[in-house]
Design a protein around this motif. Structure first.
Motif: not given
Length: 142
Positions: A38-40, A44-46, A118-119
């Protein structure tokens, strides 16, 4: 005296700017054979702002931004120095919001879930549960 920023003073945005917004992250889910990936999108989040929790067979993905004003409010007088340094917003369109998504993972081996960020993309590897192998018992004849 009218300034160039006054036409923006009574826009709809200014009336809803303090409204809290909860969004569901945009996700992709792939079946790789022995696991799901799963990629969400969570730009902008840390990493520290993202919380993953498991309750029974439900995995919850949650994240929350706080504004600089929110952080300085908790420090009391720091708000005055913060405003003096950064100035006052005349218009603010970038939202500070919450993300929340709950997933049924009843067919996933919860002990082997792996998460990476990441990113701006949270990647979860969700290994599938292995099918239970039937137990073979020998029965003695008496």
């Amino acid at each position: 005296m009218m300034t160039i920023f006054q036409p923006f003073a009574n826009t709809l945005w200014n009336t809803v700017k303090d409204t809290e917004i909860t969004k569901v992250p945009k996700t992709d889910l792939r079946d790789t054979g022995d696991s799901y990936v799963l990629e969400a999108d969570m730009p902008g989040f840390k990493k520290e702002e993202i919380k993953l929790s498991l309750e029974g067979d439900v995995l919850t993905i949650a994240a929350e931004h706080t504004t600089a004003e929110d952080a300085s409010d908790s420090e009391g007088s720091a708000e005055q120095t913060d405003t003096a340094k950064k100035g006052t917003y005349l218009q603010r369109q970038r939202s500070f919001c919450k993300y929340l998504q709950r997933l049924d993972i009843s067919n996933v081996d919860a002990d082997r879930i792996d998460a990476a960020y990441e990113n701006g993309v949270l990647k979860l590897t969700l290994p599938k549960k292995q099918p239970a192998k039937p137990e073979v018992k020998q029965i003695t004849v008496q």
